[in-house]
Design a protein around this motif. Structure first.
Motif, mmCIF file in Angstrom:
data_model
loop_
_atom_site.group_PDB
_atom_site.id
_atom_site.type_symbol
_atom_site.label_atom_id
_atom_site.label_comp_id
_atom_site.label_asym_id
_atom_site.label_seq_id
_atom_site.Cartn_x
_atom_site.Cartn_y
_atom_site.Cartn_z
ATOM 1 N N PHE A 1 0.754 -1.291 0.396
ATOM 2 C CA PHE A 1 0.041 -0.201 -0.289
ATOM 3 C C PHE A 1 0.642 1.480 0.133
ATOM 4 C CE2 PHE A 1 0.473 -1.128 4.145
ATOM 5 C CZ PHE A 1 1.069 0.190 4.817
ATOM 6 N N THR A 2 -0.333 2.549 -0.141
ATOM 7 C CA THR A 2 1.198 4.034 -0.032
ATOM 8 C C THR A 2 0.309 4.315 0.613
ATOM 9 O OG1 THR A 2 0.815 3.389 -3.129
ATOM 10 C CG2 THR A 2 0.762 6.060 -1.867
ATOM 11 N N VAL A 3 1.752 4.718 1.182
ATOM 12 C CA VAL A 3 1.112 5.610 2.703
ATOM 13 C C VAL A 3 1.549 7.105 2.918
ATOM 14 C CG1 VAL A 3 3.160 4.768 4.360
ATOM 15 C CG2 VAL A 3 0.721 6.117 4.877
ATOM 16 N N LEU A 4 0.964 8.066 3.353
ATOM 17 C CA LEU A 4 1.132 9.722 3.066
ATOM 18 C C LEU A 4 1.312 10.133 4.450
ATOM 19 C CD1 LEU A 4 -1.452 11.174 1.161
ATOM 20 C CD2 LEU A 4 0.798 10.200 0.043
ATOM 21 N N LEU A 5 2.469 10.525 5.044
ATOM 22 C CA LEU A 5 2.784 10.676 6.103
ATOM 23 C C LEU A 5 2.574 12.256 6.301
ATOM 24 C CD1 LEU A 5 6.285 8.997 7.336
ATOM 25 C CD2 LEU A 5 3.642 7.920 6.780
ATOM 26 N N MET A 6 1.366 12.421 6.741
ATOM 27 C CA MET A 6 0.791 13.522 6.474
ATOM 28 C C MET A 6 0.831 14.930 8.182
ATOM 29 S SD MET A 6 -0.749 14.055 3.179
ATOM 30 C CE MET A 6 -1.543 15.736 3.705
ATOM 31 N N PRO A 7 0.901 15.709 8.240
ATOM 32 C CA PRO A 7 0.829 16.394 9.464
ATOM 33 C C PRO A 7 -0.185 15.968 10.719
ATOM 34 C CG PRO A 7 1.269 17.599 7.554
ATOM 35 C CD PRO A 7 0.579 16.785 6.858
ATOM 36 N N ASN A 8 -1.325 15.442 10.137
ATOM 37 C CA ASN A 8 -2.366 14.630 11.172
ATOM 38 C C ASN A 8 -2.612 13.688 11.466
ATOM 39 O OD1 ASN A 8 -3.249 14.497 8.278
ATOM 40 N ND2 ASN A 8 -5.549 15.302 8.960
ATOM 41 N N GLY A 9 -1.370 13.107 10.394
ATOM 42 C CA GLY A 9 -0.782 11.084 10.916
ATOM 43 C C GLY A 9 -1.311 10.935 9.460
ATOM 44 N N SER A 10 -0.873 9.085 9.556
ATOM 45 C CA SER A 10 -0.986 8.496 8.205
ATOM 46 C C SER A 10 -2.189 8.069 7.084
ATOM 47 C CB SER A 10 -0.577 7.571 9.063
ATOM 48 O OG SER A 10 1.141 6.976 9.446
ATOM 49 N N ASP A 11 -2.156 8.626 6.101
ATOM 50 C CA ASP A 11 -3.148 8.014 5.258
ATOM 51 C C ASP A 11 -2.991 7.155 4.149
ATOM 52 O OD1 ASP A 11 -5.789 9.058 4.090
ATOM 53 O OD2 ASP A 11 -5.201 10.453 3.482
ATOM 54 N N ARG A 12 -3.827 6.418 4.360
ATOM 55 C CA ARG A 12 -2.663 5.166 4.133
ATOM 56 C C ARG A 12 -3.872 5.037 2.854
ATOM 57 N NH1 ARG A 12 -3.587 -1.544 4.855
ATOM 58 N NH2 ARG A 12 -3.495 -2.423 2.529
ATOM 59 N N ILE A 13 -3.789 5.401 1.026
ATOM 60 C CA ILE A 13 -4.592 6.115 0.327
ATOM 61 C C ILE A 13 -4.817 4.910 -0.994
ATOM 62 C CG2 ILE A 13 -3.923 8.203 0.260
ATOM 63 C CD1 ILE A 13 -2.121 7.862 -2.172
ATOM 64 N N THR A 14 -3.855 3.306 -0.602
ATOM 65 C CA THR A 14 -4.355 2.141 -1.271
ATOM 66 C C THR A 14 -4.369 0.932 -0.747
ATOM 67 O OG1 THR A 14 -1.993 1.378 -2.132
ATOM 68 C CG2 THR A 14 -3.085 3.367 -3.822
ATOM 69 N N SER A 15 -5.798 0.636 -0.946
ATOM 70 C CA SER A 15 -6.124 -0.823 -0.209
ATOM 71 C C SER A 15 -7.312 -1.477 -1.835
ATOM 72 C CB SER A 15 -6.972 -0.410 0.972
ATOM 73 O OG SER A 15 -7.491 0.534 1.380
ATOM 74 N N HIS A 16 -7.714 -2.788 -1.121
ATOM 75 C CA HIS A 16 -8.723 -3.627 -1.349
ATOM 76 C C HIS A 16 -9.520 -3.939 -0.627
ATOM 77 C CE1 HIS A 16 -11.934 -5.733 -3.991
ATOM 78 N NE2 HIS A 16 -11.896 -4.806 -4.772
ATOM 79 N N PRO A 17 -10.940 -4.528 -0.341
ATOM 80 C CA PRO A 17 -10.940 -5.703 0.827
ATOM 81 C C PRO A 17 -10.729 -6.586 0.304
ATOM 82 C CG PRO A 17 -13.120 -3.922 0.232
ATOM 83 C CD PRO A 17 -11.699 -3.852 -0.643
ATOM 84 N N LEU A 18 -10.675 -7.379 1.737
ATOM 85 C CA LEU A 18 -9.998 -8.657 1.668
ATOM 86 C C LEU A 18 -10.954 -9.355 1.315
ATOM 87 C CD1 LEU A 18 -7.291 -9.439 4.254
ATOM 88 C CD2 LEU A 18 -6.786 -9.465 1.399
ATOM 89 N N GLN A 19 -11.228 -10.869 1.615
ATOM 90 C CA GLN A 19 -12.116 -12.326 1.286
ATOM 91 C C GLN A 19 -12.302 -12.142 2.307
ATOM 92 O OE1 GLN A 19 -10.156 -13.738 -1.848
ATOM 93 N NE2 GLN A 19 -11.639 -14.383 -2.807
ATOM 94 N N GLU A 20 -13.542 -12.724 3.265
ATOM 95 C CA GLU A 20 -13.705 -13.639 4.863
ATOM 96 C C GLU A 20 -12.512 -14.335 4.976
ATOM 97 O OE1 GLU A 20 -16.180 -15.883 7.223
ATOM 98 O OE2 GLU A 20 -16.444 -15.044 5.923
ATOM 99 N N LEU A 21 -11.280 -14.344 5.753
ATOM 100 C CA LEU A 21 -10.992 -15.020 5.744
ATOM 101 C C LEU A 21 -10.751 -15.614 7.579
ATOM 102 C CD1 LEU A 21 -7.609 -13.320 5.340
ATOM 103 C CD2 LEU A 21 -7.948 -14.647 4.050
ATOM 104 N N GLN A 22 -10.822 -17.232 7.546
ATOM 105 C CA GLN A 22 -10.413 -18.480 8.350
ATOM 106 C C GLN A 22 -9.168 -18.723 9.548
ATOM 107 O OE1 GLN A 22 -13.756 -20.665 7.984
ATOM 108 N NE2 GLN A 22 -15.167 -19.545 8.059
#
Length: 395
Positions: free
Chosen positions: A317-338
């Motif tokens: 994932f790509t994360v921006l270290l902004m002054p107000n905290g970390s902003d993860r800008i790329t992701s996708h939901p995972l399938q259900e894991l057991q």
């Protein structure tokens, strides 16, 4: 060099325009990933799906910044790769390749997009099956995902790269998995996909990197690859390599006509970002690329493998270290894991309980996303360890 010129050369997140370009690139790559996942079906040809991912990024970026005075480079920052089962990374086959997906395959999808050189990359693991993912497949994906969630909370100003390396190995071990060696998480800068500040996946005597501290307004591509095997990648066949990046600082007078032709095409169309040889004329490319690689004009991204039967998961994932905290800008939901394992380690639970936003008085208002844009998963404050790494990257 005047201050203005220097500022123009080193644009970072202090410029709202830069943040917008990162966000726009991430929006496109997240949608491209969604499209690629929807195309992954049994008997689908991998090359066709990779091509659809790249085409989508080219079309979407092509529609932006059309009417500006200064020409803005934009497009694919990393070609779509789909690496199956024990293949670790960088599988992006040529047009003549007939490899198809099969029911039950574990797919690692890896891709990137840039606007004006501001890069958003993403990698995601998807299993070609209906219903929840169980057994070792669930363990290896949960290991990658939980390690990514921990990394998100530790890649923050004041922390050091070695803190992350140690933590992700601990998480993988909790799932009885290994972090794959030789994977680097790089700082991203304008037109630089492999910045000098890096996080090592596994520290050992052969691979050392300079100790570095994360700083505000930096951007990182956090790259986590886990395996049920030994975590030692093997190059089985150099002929499988199709992804390359031009080495900007190298010069050599190529002897073969085919090499000169191919290198001039690469210099013209892919001067800075990694590309797939699929974009070149295949017969000529096969001939010409060898000489270019042998003389270090191109940096290859080889297709690497674990042993047959080992399962590999990949989350980037790509994360921006902004002054107000970390902003993860790329992701996708995972399938259900057991998964078969649960996280009981108090240190890992403590990491997951950390928030990703910094509470600052009066400042740091969060920009509203465009209509229809999902909230970034980084805003999911503490992660509940009891979810067991299963739903952590759900939006």
């Amino acid at each position: 060099m005047s201050d203005e010129e220097r500022e123009e050369n080193e644009l970072d997140l202090t410029s709202s325009e830069v943040v917008t370009k990162y966000k726009s690139a991430s929006e496109i790559v997240n949608k491209a990933l969604q499209l690629v996942i929807s195309e992954c079906k049994p008997k689908a040809k991998i090359v066709d799906i990779c091509e659809k991912g790249d085409s989508f990024i080219r079309e979407q970026t092509g529609n932006m910044y059309k009417n500006v005075k200064r020409k803005i480079e934009r497009g694919v920052a990393f070609p779509t790769c789909i690496s199956v089962n024990n293949t670790i990374c960088h599988f992006s086959p040529l047009a003549s390749d007939e490899t198809v997906l099969e029911e039950g395959d574990i797919l690692k999808i890896d891709m990137g997009c840039h606007i004006d050189g501001f890069i958003a990359v993403v990698a995601h693991t998807h299993v070609l099956q209906q219903g929840p993912i169980t057994g070792k497949a669930a363990d290896v994906i949960a290991a990658a995902n939980t390690a990514a969630e921990v990394a998100l909370r530790l890649v923050r100003p004041g922390k050091k790269n070695k803190d992350v390396t140690e933590a992700i190995q601990k998480v993988a071990a909790a799932y009885d998995c290994k972090i794959v060696e030789g994977v680097l998480s790089h700082q991203l800068k304008q037109f630089v996909i492999d910045g000098n500040k890096v996080i090592l996946s596994v520290s050992n005597p052969e691979t050392r990197v300079d100790e570095a501290e994360f700083e505000e307004n930096e951007v990182y591509a956090v790259d986590i690859v886990t395996s049920t095997g030994e975590g030692k990648p093997k190059l089985l066949d150099e002929k499988q390599t199709t992804v390359y990046k031009r080495a900007v600082d190298r010069n050599y007078h190529l002897k073969m006509k085919a090499s000169r032709f191919i290198f001039s095409e690469i210099s013209q169309n892919f001067p800075i970002m990694p590309f797939s040889a699929r974009a070149l004329e295949e017969k000529r490319a096969r001939l010409g690329l060898v000489e270019c690689v042998n003389h270090d004009l191109l940096q290859p991204y080889p297709v690497l493998h674990e042993k047959p039967g080992d399962l590999v998961a990949h989350i980037k994932f790509t994360v921006l270290l902004m002054p107000n905290g970390s902003d993860r800008i790329t992701s996708h939901p995972l399938q259900e894991l057991q998964p078969t394992k649960t996280i009981d380690d108090p240190e890992i639970k403590a990491w997951l309980a950390l928030g990703t936003k910094t509470k600052k008085k009066g400042g740091g208002k969060k920009k509203k996303g465009k209509k229809g844009e999902k909230a970034d998963s980084a805003d999911a404050e503490p992660m509940d360890a009891s979810t067991n790494g299963a739903a952590a990257s759900e939006e």
